[in-house]
Design an enzyme around this catalytic site. Structure first.
Site, PDB file in Angstrom:
ATOM      1  CE  LYS A   1      -7.974  -2.456  14.570  1.00 48.28           C
ATOM      2  NZ  LYS A   1      -6.952  -3.087  13.763  1.00 48.28           N
TER       3      LYS A   1
ATOM      4  CG  ASP B   1      -6.038  -6.239  14.301  1.00 53.34           C
ATOM      5  OD1 ASP B   1      -5.123  -5.589  14.860  1.00 53.34           O
ATOM      6  OD2 ASP B   1      -7.076  -5.714  13.878  1.00 53.34           O
TER       7      ASP B   1
ATOM      8  CG  ASN C   1      -0.193  -0.086   2.504  1.00 52.81           C
ATOM      9  OD1 ASN C   1       0.546   0.815   2.850  1.00 52.81           O
ATOM     10  ND2 ASN C   1      -0.338  -1.192   3.233  1.00 52.81           N
TER      11      ASN C   1
ATOM     12  CE  LYS D   1     -10.396   1.368  11.175  1.00 57.20           C
ATOM     13  NZ  LYS D   1      -9.685   1.857  10.000  1.00 57.20           N
TER      14      LYS D   1
END
Ligand code: CTP
Length: 427
Positions: free
Chosen positions: A368, A330, A232, A364
């Protein structure tokens, strides 16, 4: 939020002027590295400092005072018998007056002989005189050694270094590498940009002294075959800036970096990785020993399930290959889970969004289970030197205005340091 934006803002100096208001006495003793001192003087002035050059007789063999005067914009002092005024004082005491307004004396290059002289408090030339006569509490002494590797390694020099350290002298470097004499080893003077970074860091407040900070940065690269992969646009600049800011704040910093070509900030331990799995392998075992974890990396959410051993070729059928993808671990969520049990590290996530920054950042952060998330607009910031951040915690959100990434990183680190302090139980 635990901290008003104003106090966050005031934690960093104006952009482009990291040494604004600082007065530095830059001393040159004899050595070939004097040529680097010319560029250093220029860099210090560019960073906003006023620079007073003082040269030993030996230094004048390597570079002229005319050059140093032109670069510093001030008359150079070379002799203890110089009767010119210093800061309006006409008492012929340059060795006293030169350090009375100084924020630091930096000797670069510092030769082996000059260090030996300092150690014994000898003062037979202007530079050693002013080092001895400086107000020790308010005017620190920093040395950037420069010498042949055998001279540096000699027990006499090493003894001098440790005794000078015990006297409160700070050492910047030396570096290792090719030397002017053709030999290779320790003793090279740091480059001017490295010395500048060290000096800027030296003056920064140290609210993270004694803390360990772990940071992920950059993209990951998930290989498809030996020549292709999924990656990316993350440049890693924000993560590297945070690593520098944390090191400046006194922390012991480990930076786990994806594939980027950025210079490692001074004093930061860097671990290079390529894939998300490698990043997880580097981070997870370290995380329980850390006080803070800042996840700025743009970790690929998916990786090709299998890696083709050879380059995938067009086979003429016009049918494009189809890749099966597997979800990557993750890393932030795993560390956050650990932190819920262990009480540390304090986890900070990043959310790179294209729209609805606050909404996505909030979601988010909750998903998380981390105390703080930093939202930014990904497409607007990838690869650039500036950014704007939004800090989102359980209480609300605050915006950090557009600024260069190092300035933002310093604000963020000041904010994190304050949060750690407010979490500590008073003894
Ligand atoms: N992160 C991580 N490990 C991953 C994915 C993300 O540590 N495998 C971290 C990033 O470093 C960042 C935060 O999690 O701090 C970003 O959260 P994430 O939900 O993964 O963001 P996006 O990938 O942008 O999610 P989405 O595609 O849902 O927007």
């Amino acid at each position: 939020m635990t901290q008003p934006l104003d106090s966050v803002t005031s934690a960093a100096p104006a952009e482009g002027g990291d040494l604004e208001g600082k007065h530095i006495v830059l001393g040159l003793s004899g050595g070939i590295a004097c040529y680097k001192a010319a560029e250093l003087a220029r860099a210090l002035v560019k960073a906003g400092a006023t620079v007073q050059i003082v040269m030993t007789e030996a230094a004048e063999q390597f570079i002229t005072s005319v050059t140093m005067q032109a670069l510093s914009g001030r008359p150079v002092f070379t002799s203890a018998w110089d009767t010119r005024d210093v800061d309006g004082k006409a008492n012929s005491m340059a060795h006293i007056n030169l350090t009375r307004q100084a924020d630091a004396v930096l000797v670069a290059p510092a030769s082996a002989d000059f260090m030996a002289k300092l150690l014994h408090g000898r003062a037979d030339d202007l530079l050693s005189l002013l080092c001895l006569a400086r107000p020790i509490e308010t005017c620190p002494l920093l040395l950037a050694p420069a010498m042949n590797r055998e001279m540096w390694a000699h027990p006499a020099t090493q003894r001098n270094v440790s005794l000078l350290r015990a006297d409160g002298t700070h050492f910047l470097g030396p570096d290792s590498g090719e030397q002017a004499c053709g030999e290779v080893g320790d003793g090279r003077m740091l480059e001017p940009d490295q010395l500048l970074e060290e000096l800027i860091g030296f003056f920064r407040p140290k609210p993270l002294a004694g803390k360990r900070v772990l940071i992920t940065a950059g993209p990951t690269f998930e290989p498809i075959d030996p020549v292709r992969g999924i990656t990316n646009l993350s440049s890693g600049k924000m993560g590297f800036a945070i690593a520098r800011a944390a090191a400046e704040a006194g922390a012991e910093v480990t930076l786990v970096a994806g594939p980027v070509h950025l210079v490692t900030p001074r004093g930061v331990r860097r671990v290079d990785v390529r894939t998300a799995l490698q990043m997880a392998e580097a981070v997870i075992p370290l995380a329980p020993t850390q006080d803070v974890f800042v996840a700025t990396a743009a970790v690929a959410d998916w990786r090709p399930t299998s890696l083709a051993e050879q380059k995938i070729k067009k086979n003429g059928s016009k049918v494009a290959p189809i890749f099966e993808l597997t979800e990557n671990p993750d890393i932030l969520a795993a560390v956050a889970k650990m932190a819920l049990v262990e009480g540390r590290p304090f986890c900070v996530g990043f959310a790179a969004e294209s729209h609805d920054l606050l909404k996505h950042s909030r979601e988010k952060r909750e998903r998380k289970q981390i105390p703080l998330i930093v939202g930014n607009l990904g497409p607007a910031t990838f690869g650039r030197d500036d950014n704007a951040l939004m800090l989102v915690d359980a209480q609300g959100h605050r915006e950090l205005p557009p600024a260069n990434k190092l300035t933002l990183a310093r604000w963020l680190i000041a904010d994190i340091a304050q949060r750690l302090t407010s979490m500590e139980i008073p003894a």
